[in-house]
Write a protein that holds these residues in place. Structure first.
Motif, PDB file in Angstrom:
ATOM      1  N   UNK A 148       0.832  -1.210   0.000  1.00  0.00           N
ATOM      2  CA  UNK A 148       0.000   0.000   0.000  1.00  0.00           C
ATOM      3  C   UNK A 148       0.865   1.258   0.000  1.00  0.00           C
ATOM      4  N   UNK A 174      -8.443  -3.322  -5.389  1.00  0.00           N
ATOM      5  CA  UNK A 174      -9.090  -2.993  -4.118  1.00  0.00           C
ATOM      6  C   UNK A 174      -8.119  -3.046  -2.941  1.00  0.00           C
ATOM      7  N   UNK A 216      -6.535  -0.874  -1.450  1.00  0.00           N
ATOM      8  CA  UNK A 216      -6.703   0.216  -0.480  1.00  0.00           C
ATOM      9  C   UNK A 216      -7.801  -0.091   0.536  1.00  0.00           C
ATOM     10  N   UNK A 217      -8.648  -1.087   0.245  1.00  0.00           N
ATOM     11  CA  UNK A 217      -9.728  -1.390   1.197  1.00  0.00           C
ATOM     12  C   UNK A 217      -9.257  -2.304   2.328  1.00  0.00           C
ATOM     13  N   UNK A 218      -8.020  -2.774   2.232  1.00  0.00           N
ATOM     14  CA  UNK A 218      -7.485  -3.585   3.344  1.00  0.00           C
ATOM     15  C   UNK A 218      -6.955  -2.652   4.435  1.00  0.00           C
ATOM     16  N   UNK A 267      -1.156   3.684  -2.201  1.00  0.00           N
ATOM     17  CA  UNK A 267      -2.585   3.985  -1.993  1.00  0.00           C
ATOM     18  C   UNK A 267      -2.802   4.313  -0.514  1.00  0.00           C
ATOM     19  N   UNK A 268      -3.842   5.082  -0.266  1.00  0.00           N
ATOM     20  CA  UNK A 268      -4.181   5.402   1.118  1.00  0.00           C
ATOM     21  C   UNK A 268      -5.223   4.397   1.589  1.00  0.00           C
ATOM     22  N   UNK A 269      -4.907   3.604   2.626  1.00  0.00           N
ATOM     23  CA  UNK A 269      -5.890   2.606   3.087  1.00  0.00           C
ATOM     24  C   UNK A 269      -7.210   3.273   3.467  1.00  0.00           C
ATOM     25  N   UNK A 270      -8.295   2.599   3.114  1.00  0.00           N
ATOM     26  CA  UNK A 270      -9.617   3.133   3.428  1.00  0.00           C
ATOM     27  C   UNK A 270      -9.824   3.173   4.937  1.00  0.00           C
ATOM     28  N   UNK A 271     -10.417   4.264   5.418  1.00  0.00           N
ATOM     29  CA  UNK A 271     -10.765   4.393   6.828  1.00  0.00           C
ATOM     30  C   UNK A 271     -12.255   4.670   6.917  1.00  0.00           C
ATOM     31  N   UNK A 282     -16.680  -2.673   3.451  1.00  0.00           N
ATOM     32  CA  UNK A 282     -15.581  -3.586   3.753  1.00  0.00           C
ATOM     33  C   UNK A 282     -15.994  -4.974   3.239  1.00  0.00           C
ATOM     34  N   UNK A 334     -15.507   3.467  -4.672  1.00  0.00           N
ATOM     35  CA  UNK A 334     -14.152   3.347  -4.121  1.00  0.00           C
ATOM     36  C   UNK A 334     -13.979   2.109  -3.252  1.00  0.00           C
ATOM     37  N   UNK A 335     -15.090   1.509  -2.829  1.00  0.00           N
ATOM     38  CA  UNK A 335     -14.986   0.452  -1.823  1.00  0.00           C
ATOM     39  C   UNK A 335     -15.085  -0.933  -2.464  1.00  0.00           C
TER      40      UNK A 335
END
Lengths: 178, 213
Positions: A16, A61, A63-65, B17-21, B82, B151-152
């Motif tokens: 990431x 996907x 970035x969803x981790x 990438x910026x991890x999803x929060x 998620x 985005x998810x």
């Protein structure tokens, strides 16, 4: 196994951040895991495609981790999602009986020819085989073949001549045998 | 292309990438909702008798129902972005909440029985207008959720779309509650339910395909 999971989590976190080496290693290990996963769930012919689909999904996907959480449930969810997609696609696809006239001309002759040629070239001296391969099969000039092999231009010509003569003799001999 | 080659290609083209929060997504939706509500109140969209009706149980029933449904919808949708989490438990909670809200509304209606006829209480013309405005007010939240869905990585497309639809619809209705002059439980039950259902249906058909990945 927990160690592996933690390692995958760390590798994904590094990926990431843009670490290509960690990502390459992670995907290589995930490919094996995914192959086992789909081999148990899909017909053999679909496994490779499913693995590649899942690898692409993981990439898109990633970035969803959340690196703060275990990696394996995330991986399993992605793999399962792509598996279900694949099953849906299989359900949508029509299965038609193959018509009797589906057979077409095959490449047997070309394949046999290539195999036979490789075998014949193997009977020649390396210098003769190189000269024939470069000039007669790959289309290089005598000068280019000379530069590539380190033989003089005259020697390239001689090796081609002698090599082809030997090949002709071998082929004639085989024809006679058959 | 072989898997090895694919892996090489993916690794070679890797970008950070910026991890999803979840908190960041929630903040975005919170900002959209706050701005929308603030604009409605600042631009004079609130009903004139707001101070008075705030003393009435009908108003709080209406407002509370929409707030609870919007909260359930938002939490459910955000969690379902998620891939490891399913929206189905949240959808069940929303169904129970709707049932409970209708039961409470029926109780309120029973204790404050109106003598008007059914047709008079329904007020078709106003009802259709309310339904339309409510649906329009759900658009900003709907759009915000659509962006987040793209985005998810939701694994239950339909469930996520329905949760997002409930969130957007209930938020639109919540904002509209400050402007809507009708407090009759029957009117609210019929027209708010119709307006919200319209938005949820739109979400089902528009957002579910967007959740494909």
């Amino acid at each position: 196994m927990d160690g592996v999971r933690d390692e995958w989590s760390e590798l994904m976190a590094a990926a990431q951040g843009g670490h290509g080496g960690a990502y390459r290693r992670l995907l290589g290990e995930l490919r094996q895991w995914l192959t086992r996963y789909y081999a148990r769930r899909l017909p053999p012919a679909l496994v490779d495609d499913a693995v590649q689909d899942a690898l692409i999904a993981i990439h898109q996907k990633r970035h969803t981790y959340d690196p703060a959480r275990p990696f394996r449930p995330w991986l399993a969810a992605v793999a399962r999602h792509k598996w279900i997609d694949r099953l849906r696609a299989m359900a949508r696809e029509r299965t038609d009986a193959l018509p009797d006239d589906i057979a077409t001309g095959d490449h047997e002759e070309s394949v046999v020819s290539a195999t036979v040629l490789r075998e014949l070239m193997g009977t020649l001296k390396p210098a003769q085989a190189d000269a024939i391969r470069l000039v007669k099969l790959e289309g290089y000039s005598i000068e280019e073949a000379s530069a590539a092999t380190g033989q003089s231009g005259s020697l390239v010509k001689v090796n081609i001549h002698r090599g082809l003569a030997k090949l002709a003799a071998i082929v004639r001999g085989r024809s006679d045998d058959e | 292309m072989t898997s090895e080659r694919l892996i090489e290609t993916l690794a070679a083209g890797l970008t950070p990438v910026r991890p999803r929060r979840l908190s960041r997504d929630a903040l975005l939706l919170g900002a959209i909702g706050t701005v929308e509500l603030a604009l409605l109140l600042m631009l004079g969209g609130a009903r004139r008798d707001l101070a008075t009706v705030m003393m009435q149980p009908f108003f709080w029933w209406k407002l509370g129902t929409m707030a609870v449904l919007a909260a359930i919808g938002l939490v459910t949708a955000l969690r379902s972005f998620d891939p490891t989490l399913s929206p189905r438990p949240g959808l069940r909670h929303a169904t129970v909440a709707v049932g409970a809200a209708l039961a409470i509304g029926w109780l309120l209606d029973a204790t404050h029985r109106s003598g008007a006829s059914l047709a008079a209480r329904m007020q078709w013309r106003d009802g259709l207008h309310c339904m339309t405005v409510m649906a329009l007010l759900s658009v900003p939240m709907f759009a915000g959720l659509a962006v987040l869905i793209r985005r998810s990585a939701p694994t239950d497309r339909t469930g996520t779309a329905l949760a997002a639809g409930i969130a957007a619809a209930a938020w639109g209705a919540f904002v509209f509650t400050f402007a809507c002059p009708h407090d009759d439980p029957l009117y609210v039950a019929i027209w708010y339910l119709a307006g919200c259902s319209l938005v949820v249906l739109a979400a089902r058909w528009l957002l579910a395909p967007m959740a494909r990945w």
